[in-house]
Design a protein around this motif. Sequence first.
Motif, PDB file in Angstrom:
ATOM      1  N   ASP A  54       0.832  -1.211   0.000  1.00 21.93           N
ATOM      2  CA  ASP A  54       0.000   0.000   0.000  1.00 21.93           C
ATOM      3  C   ASP A  54       0.865   1.258   0.000  1.00 21.93           C
ATOM      4  OD1 ASP A  54      -2.283  -1.509  -0.036  1.00 21.93           O
ATOM      5  OD2 ASP A  54      -2.619  -1.411   2.126  1.00 21.93           O
ATOM      6  N   LEU A  84       0.524  -4.839  -8.235  1.00 27.32           N
ATOM      7  CA  LEU A  84      -0.885  -5.135  -8.506  1.00 27.32           C
ATOM      8  C   LEU A  84      -1.096  -6.635  -8.692  1.00 27.32           C
ATOM      9  CD1 LEU A  84      -1.776  -2.252 -10.988  1.00 27.32           C
ATOM     10  CD2 LEU A  84      -2.599  -2.496  -8.624  1.00 27.32           C
ATOM     11  N   ASN A  85      -0.130  -7.288  -9.312  1.00 30.88           N
ATOM     12  CA  ASN A  85      -0.225  -8.739  -9.467  1.00 30.88           C
ATOM     13  C   ASN A  85      -0.118  -9.437  -8.119  1.00 30.88           C
ATOM     14  OD1 ASN A  85      -0.128 -11.335 -10.984  1.00 30.88           O
ATOM     15  ND2 ASN A  85       1.947 -11.384 -10.171  1.00 30.88           N
ATOM     16  N   ILE A  87      -1.038  -8.345  -5.230  1.00 28.79           N
ATOM     17  CA  ILE A  87      -2.251  -8.176  -4.421  1.00 28.79           C
ATOM     18  C   ILE A  87      -3.496  -8.607  -5.190  1.00 28.79           C
ATOM     19  CG2 ILE A  87      -1.251  -6.380  -2.976  1.00 28.79           C
ATOM     20  CD1 ILE A  87      -2.705  -4.294  -4.627  1.00 28.79           C
ATOM     21  N   LYS A  88      -3.239  -9.301  -6.339  1.00 33.94           N
ATOM     22  CA  LYS A  88      -4.310  -9.966  -7.096  1.00 33.94           C
ATOM     23  C   LYS A  88      -5.373  -8.990  -7.623  1.00 33.94           C
ATOM     24  CE  LYS A  88      -3.702 -14.399  -4.727  1.00 33.94           C
ATOM     25  NZ  LYS A  88      -2.400 -14.086  -4.134  1.00 33.94           N
ATOM     26  N   GLN A  89      -4.937  -7.829  -8.123  1.00 32.66           N
ATOM     27  CA  GLN A  89      -5.830  -6.865  -8.768  1.00 32.66           C
ATOM     28  C   GLN A  89      -5.778  -7.108 -10.278  1.00 32.66           C
ATOM     29  OE1 GLN A  89      -7.806  -4.659  -7.060  1.00 32.66           O
ATOM     30  NE2 GLN A  89      -7.069  -5.682  -5.217  1.00 32.66           N
ATOM     31  N   LYS A  90      -6.432  -8.170 -10.726  1.00 32.20           N
ATOM     32  CA  LYS A  90      -6.261  -8.655 -12.089  1.00 32.20           C
ATOM     33  C   LYS A  90      -6.642  -7.617 -13.154  1.00 32.20           C
ATOM     34  CE  LYS A  90      -7.607 -12.391 -15.188  1.00 32.20           C
ATOM     35  NZ  LYS A  90      -8.366 -13.630 -15.378  1.00 32.20           N
ATOM     36  N   GLU A  91      -7.746  -6.933 -12.978  1.00 30.76           N
ATOM     37  CA  GLU A  91      -8.184  -5.955 -13.985  1.00 30.76           C
ATOM     38  C   GLU A  91      -7.198  -4.804 -14.114  1.00 30.76           C
ATOM     39  OE1 GLU A  91     -10.607  -6.394 -16.173  1.00 30.76           O
ATOM     40  OE2 GLU A  91     -10.749  -8.383 -15.246  1.00 30.76           O
ATOM     41  N   ASP A  92      -6.675  -4.347 -12.972  1.00 25.29           N
ATOM     42  CA  ASP A  92      -5.682  -3.273 -13.009  1.00 25.29           C
ATOM     43  C   ASP A  92      -4.371  -3.758 -13.634  1.00 25.29           C
ATOM     44  OD1 ASP A  92      -7.364  -1.385 -11.887  1.00 25.29           O
ATOM     45  OD2 ASP A  92      -6.795  -1.910  -9.827  1.00 25.29           O
TER      46      ASP A  92
END
Length: 574
Positions: A54, A84-85, A87-92
């Motif tokens: 964060d 982002l990968n 923290i598993k924010q796939k769309e981002d």
Amino acid sequence: MNLRSLIEIVSKGQFIRPILNYVIHYLESDRPDKNKSIVNYINVLKLKWDVKYDEALEIIDGELQGLKKGGLYYLFLDQKIYILNRIKQKEDVKKVFEELKDNFDNIPVYLRRLVVETLKNLHELYYESDENMEKIRYWSESYENTPATKGFILLSKAREKKNEERYDEAVSLNIEAFKILKTIPHPSGMVQALNNISWWLKDTNKEKALAFSFPLGFYLGYYFHDNNFNVFNSLDTIFQVQKNNKDPLVYETAFIFSRLVSSLSGDKKKIIWNEFEYTIHDVRCFVLNIRNRNRNYLNTKTLRTFIRKEIGKEKISIDSINISERTLKEFLFEETQYIQPSILRNIIDALEFEIDTSTPICIIKELKKKDIDKKFEINLEKFKNLPKGRQISEFFTSYLIHYYKGEIDLKKVIKEIEDDSLIEERCDYYTKELINSIFERNPKIEFNSLLTNVQKQRIYTNKNITFNEHPFYLGRKEVVKRFMKDLNKKNLKEFIENYIGLDTTQKKTIEKFIMNYGRYYDLKDIPKEFTPKVPEEINPFVKKYTLKRKPLALSFYVFEGEDREEFVEIIGNF
């Protein structure tokens, strides 16, 4: 600061952190406003390595808003997609992937190989779940000729083969990547390659997975400090693989993992618990405690059932067991609440049974104590035949690397060595284990042999089980030995006395310094302008103990902020 030169350093991964700390120290003292974005980029790398995602994203987003689309902009974007990968924010991830891919030709050539590593690896991670995520081209020979980039391209190719269930090819590519990354060295990549092999094979070829868990444990201990995410991730892999193979080292892996988790606090603790909650609960069933206190074992249903079954299986007469019939019946029919260790060992000695993960932990504990005693009977004589200074040096080395050192009175043992009063009766099991570990040798790691030899799962029984030194400790022993080799032997006793006089936190600081001294001993190919210098305030310490300046300076800059100030204060009293 030349960004191109910085990238050459950054490409070596988080092992290069002390050099980045030195760079920050230099940049902040030389026109800090001009160097603010570069300092922020280095801080993002450090936050990423500390799993403080964060905080890292907050800095990245702030910089991306103010930077033009040049080298630093794409460096921050490269870090953003990695986090982002994680923290598993796939769309981002997909959005940033497309931006980097579409602007690839605008990225400065000397930065492209870093971006290639990230995008190639991400494509293979999403290979099965998102076929539309277009591959990035990586045809340039410059990528293949750069060791770090080539190593990570091979890792992504290995993942591609694994996704296709072509495991032999995946293993070979990981080994090739490991060998290339070892030349840098790039410890995170090295451990990733070995971890991939063990994890991917644990359900398809568990014996080979176990074989590769040994070098994984060794390099993990050699290169990484306790709070590194790689340590927990790889120990998790090693634990699962050893458990699948019923390997006796699983109990030491559980002990190490449990000790490390118990030392965590704050955000780090939450992250590790979220990631490894199942393993954290599972390892508790495997942790051995071999304190010398002769406590009786609780007479549990599990223990009674196990003993009753094994006695019945072998049709053993009570007369053949070296305990009274009354004592055995009181135990089996739950007429007594506890059983003495000596009685349990006599029962064990009369039986022969296979060891597996359901074997009661108190039985494993007695078998380990027996194994320690057997080895110690031989090793105590070997130990006493060493010159006295060597005895102290070797014992202190063994002491520093093990997590149960807190159970040992180091001052007492050193005095007994000096007085020739160290005898078996004075040694608890942890002290015996430390002396035994002095004579454990590192097996040579031959990857070709691990690949070609057909491994057969070994069946362990109470008659043949042995508890070898854990490879994690063997790796750490190698780095501590480098420090002990350079330390002025005339001042060894004074160094140990000063160490003994420290509190627990201060001791951990010195232990971290010693291990990092060994880890950075052979670090090469660092440009002169990036090589840290020994600060004046620790020069007296360097001269007194005749330590080498380069590994010492690098170890010094491992520390940051208040930790660095505390280290200077501690060694000022040495």
